[in-house]
Each structure stands twice: as structure tokens, then as C-alpha cells.
Design an enzyme around this catalytic site. Structure first.
Site, mmCIF file in Angstrom:
data_model
loop_
_atom_site.group_PDB
_atom_site.id
_atom_site.type_symbol
_atom_site.label_atom_id
_atom_site.label_comp_id
_atom_site.label_asym_id
_atom_site.label_seq_id
_atom_site.Cartn_x
_atom_site.Cartn_y
_atom_site.Cartn_z
ATOM 1 N N PHE A 133 2.985 -8.381 -5.455
ATOM 2 C CA PHE A 133 3.318 -9.645 -6.116
ATOM 3 C C PHE A 133 4.792 -10.030 -6.016
ATOM 4 O O PHE A 133 5.338 -10.668 -6.927
ATOM 5 C CB PHE A 133 2.891 -9.608 -7.594
ATOM 6 C CG PHE A 133 1.552 -8.987 -7.818
ATOM 7 C CD1 PHE A 133 0.448 -9.403 -7.087
ATOM 8 C CD2 PHE A 133 1.380 -7.967 -8.736
ATOM 9 C CE1 PHE A 133 -0.795 -8.819 -7.267
ATOM 10 C CE2 PHE A 133 0.143 -7.371 -8.928
ATOM 11 C CZ PHE A 133 -0.950 -7.797 -8.194
ATOM 12 N N CYS A 134 5.446 -9.689 -4.907
ATOM 13 C CA CYS A 134 6.880 -9.985 -4.738
ATOM 14 C C CYS A 134 7.688 -9.458 -5.925
ATOM 15 O O CYS A 134 8.681 -10.063 -6.335
ATOM 16 C CB CYS A 134 7.123 -11.481 -4.553
ATOM 17 S SG CYS A 134 6.482 -12.116 -2.998
#
Length: 457
Positions: free
Chosen positions: A376-377
Site C-alpha cells: 500500500f505504498c
């Protein structure tokens, strides 16, 4: 398929806001079609119907901004500048704050990074999205370990700021709501701690603004950044709003037309440039009028609906998801601050014995449910939540000992129907207790359904 008990519907639960794509049908590998359940709002939220209609009504009148004497140009210029006032009101900005239109939250934070005064040190928790972790390439950055409570976050920040040497300018960057756990951060307290130690603070509101009112003046944050595409407003625009001084005193983020007030040849054969000291200083080039208008339309729609209604409805949906997952064996919801921490409609989890990418692929292929899997970055945060190893490799899948190397994220918001949440909970239970109907494998960086599973017996 087996039935799954879910929390009973609340009689007073408000209706979701109308969004595009609510009736899209998608094929299933098991045969037939189903209405798509978009549960990946944290990546990009569907467009509000109100936003789409407002943009469509304006589109025939689109014209150049700040660059023409014609009627459509003047109309578009007035509309574009009016969008700043709408956004400023939505954010609760102070008088004198500037609203700069950018491409995204990432672009906004990179813009702020480009205007830091000389010697400014940046303090950021390892729990941040990469946009907040990686934007400060030309500054000295102190990365703070993940706190396990809001109080610990404030205490950690206070110690770091007090111990900085030299005691010069500093900037704190913090999220309002985690894009991994959905948990709300103590923004007001962190801002007070920053200012008590002579620092400024920027709030990453990408995940907060679509779910919760933002109050720049009341929370005393110096800047706030967010993206339109998470606020039900497509077309690729973002916002950096806040104090004008650092923005006004720095070189333009981009050099070009619009940022320059006057350009002339100098005696040595080059050019002399006088830059604007208004928001135009950091908006070189033709602005994204449609994107800015979409953001303003979304701000109006959310304010007119009322955040009290939106927050209460989302709180009920969160309770249904958490309650439904709580008694599914092997499912672990990820959290920094604990199960009872206030949060927005974002939850990440892992399932024992499952490759998270394959689980997400099965939700899509067999149930028509769109979620996200991965890191998710926010790689450092997810690794800490999964196994406490900040240096773990980032490959997707599951290692030999059964631990997940990534997670599954479900996220929802103002446009999510009750049925989508209930279908998600049923699907998770059935996949865990009965298994997937198809086999999945990773090909070219994505997980795909390969073949139906053989039925034994």
C-alpha cells in the site's frame, strides 16, 4: 455457498451518496455476472454523481485561465479562482492562507519540500505513505519509529524535536488517517507539540478529507495536502493549502508561463525574471481547471450532505466489517493503536495460510469484489504490522513459515452500499472455511485465476 451471519442493518442508517459505477456488472470465473463491489476507496474513490454532473454542465464553457479576454476565458478564470475559496472553506483555512492546485497529494508534498528554508529538518514517522516519506530528498530527515498509541506519537515527536541539534527550522509531516489501518492520528496534539518546539507541521489528509471534516485553523496545522481522486473527484488534481510565507519566499516549484510576472532580456544576453508572489508562483503552465472544479464540487457536495451523517454511516459500516471478520478463523486485522482506536473506513488484514494476493484475486474473480493487496505504498508500516521486521523484503506472497509478506485492504466511504460490505464479509468467511473454487498464481506481477480446483470425493 454457506450463509454468513452479519450484523443486522441499522434502521436509521443513511443512504449512500450516488456515485458512478454503482451498477457496473462484471463477469465471474464461476460463471455469470454480478454487480461490482468497489471496496478500494483508499486507492481511488468513485466519482460522486454530483461532481460528474457539475463538470459536465461546465464543460461547454471551458476556456483558458488567466490568459484570455474572451467570455469563456473570463468565466473559466472566475470559476477557477472561486474553487480556491470553496476549498479554503472546506478545509477551515485561516485568512491569508493560500490554496495551490497541484496534481496530487504526492505533488503537493514535493512542492512543499521544494520551498523549505535553508537548514530545515524534517520529522516524519515511518508509518507514513511514501508520498510523505520520500518527498524530502534535499532535506535532513529524521524518521521516527512507529508509535503504538496516540500518546506515544506525541511523546516521540516532542523528544525528537527537543533533541534536534542545531535547533533551527523544522517541519513535521504526519497523516490524519492511516492508509493502511484507517486509524485517526492526534493531529491537534501533534501540531501543538510541533509549535511548542518551534517547528511547523503539514497534514497529509489524503485519507482523512473524504471521511472526516478537516479544520486547518482549529487544529493549528500549517499546511494540508490532499488529492481529488480520493475525494470522489477524478481528473488528476490535488491541493496544498496553508501558510503563504515559505511559498512566497521560495523559487517557483516549476518555471514557466503563469509563474512569471515579467520576463526581459538582460545586458548579458540572458533573461531576467520577476516571479509572482501569489499562488500563481507555483502553478506554472495551463492549470487543470476541470480537476480543480471537480475538487470544489466534491467539497460542496460533502459539506451540504453533512459530515455528521457521513461519519455516522461509515462508523456503522466499519462495525459491520470488524464484527464480521472477528469470528472468521485465521483472520487478523492490522492495527497500531489497538482494536478500539477511532478510524475511517480503511482496514487491512491477513489470513493465516493464504497468499494475500491470491486471496484478493479470489474476492475479485469469484465474488466481484475489488480490494487491494500489497504494501500500500507504506512498506515500512506494513512490515512492522506484519512481523515487526523493518528490513523485510517486499515480495508479495507468503514465506515458508506461513507469515504474510503483504496484506489485504478493504476500504469504503460515502458511496458504499450496505450490500457490498455484507457481501465482502460473506466472501471472506466462505473463502476461509470452504476454500477458493479456482486456483490462482502470479503472472507478470498480477494474480490470475488459472483453473477450477479439482473436487475430491
Amino acid at each position: 455457498m454457506s450463509a454468513c451471519p452479519v450484523a443486522p442493518a441499522a434502521a436509521t442508517l443513511a443512504e449512500p451518496l450516488p456515485v458512478l459505477g454503482h451498477d457496473v456488472r462484471v463477469p465471474l470465473v464461476t460463471g455469470g455476472e454480478v454487480t461490482y463491489a468497489a471496496l478500494d476507496y483508499a486507492a481511488s474513490a468513485p466519482a460522486l454523481r454530483r461532481v460528474w454532473d457539475d463538470v459536465a454542465a461546465y464543460a461547454p464553457y471551458y476556456g483558458s485561465v488567466h490568459r484570455g479576454a474572451g467570455y469563456l476565458s473570463q468565466l473559466s478564470t472566475d470559476l477557477f479562482e472561486g474553487c480556491r475559496a470553496t476549498v479554503a472553506g472546506f478545509l477551515g483555512c485561516r485568512e491569508g492562507d493560500q490554496v495551490v492546485f497541484t496534481r496530487s497529494t504526492t505533488d503537493s508534498l514535493n512542492l512543499l519540500a521544494s520551498v523549505l528554508p535553508a537548514g530545515c529538518r524534517v520529522f516524519v514517522f515511518e508509518t507514513e505513505h511514501h508520498a510523505a516519506l520520500l518527498s524530502w530528498r534535499d532535506a535532513e530527515v529524521t524518521y521516527l519509529d512507529a508509535p503504538r498509541s496516540p500518546d506515544e506519537a506525541v511523546e516521540t515527536l516532542e523528544r525528537a524535536l527537543a533533541d534536534r541539534d542545531p535547533y533551527g527550522p523544522a517541519l513535521v509531516c504526519v497523516t490524519g488517517a492511516s492508509n493502511v489501518t484507517g486509524e485517526l492520528w492526534p493531529v491537534r496534539e501533534l501540531a501543538a507539540a510541533a509549535h511548542a518546539h518551534g517547528a511547523r507541521i503539514v497534514l497529509d489528509a489524503a485519507q482523512l478529507a473524504p471521511h472526516h471534516p478537516v479544520d486547518v485553523a482549529g487544529w493549528d496545522v500549517d499546511w494540508v495536502a490532499f488529492s481529488g481522486h480520493k475525494l470522489y473527484a477524478p481528473f488528476g488534481a490535488g491541493v496544498l493549502a496553508g501558510r503563504a510565507d515559505w511559498l512566497r519566499e521560495a523559487e517557483p516549484y516549476l518555471a514557466g508561463g503563469g509563474a512569471s510576472r515579467r520576463v526581459a532580456r538582460d545586458a548579458e544576453g540572458g533573461v531576467e525574471v520577476e516571479w509572482h508572489d501569489t499562488v500563481a508562483r507555483h502553478e506554472a503552465g495551463s492549470p487543470n481547471v476541470i480537476g480543480a472544479y471537480a475538487i470544489a464540487a466534491a467539497c460542496k457536495a460533502l459539506q451540504e450532505t453533512g459530515f455528521d451523517r457521513l461519519v455516522e454511516r461509515e462508523r456503522e459500516l466499519i462495525a459491520r466489517v470488524r464484527g464480521g471478520l472477528a469470528d472468521v478463523p485465521g483472520v487478523r486485522v492490522l492495527s497500531l493503536f489497538g482494536a478500539d482506536a477511532p478510524r475511517v473506513g480503511v482496514l487491512s488484514f491477513v489470513v493465516d495460510g493464504w497468499n494475500s494476493s491470491h486471496f484478493a484475486a479470489a474476492l475479485s474473480a469469484e465474488y466481484g469484489i475489488g480490494v487491494r493487496d500489497g504494501l500500500f505504498c507504506a512498506h515500512p508500516l506494513v512490515r512492522v504490522l506484519l512481523d515487526g521486521d523493518r528490513g523485510a523484503p517486499g515480495e508479495c506472497g507468503s514465506p515458508a513459515d506461513g507469515r504474510s509478506l503483504n496484506a489485504i485492504r478493504v476500504s469504503f466511504g460515502a458511496g458504499t452500499p450496505d450490500e457490498h460490505v455484507e457481501r465482502f464479509v460473506r466472501a471472506v468467511r466462505e473463502l476461509v472455511t470452504e476454500g477458493a473454487r479456482w486456483e490462482y498464481r502470479t503472472e507478470g506481477g498480477r494474480c490470475v485465476a488459472v483453473r477450477p480446483r479439482a473436487v475430491v470425493g
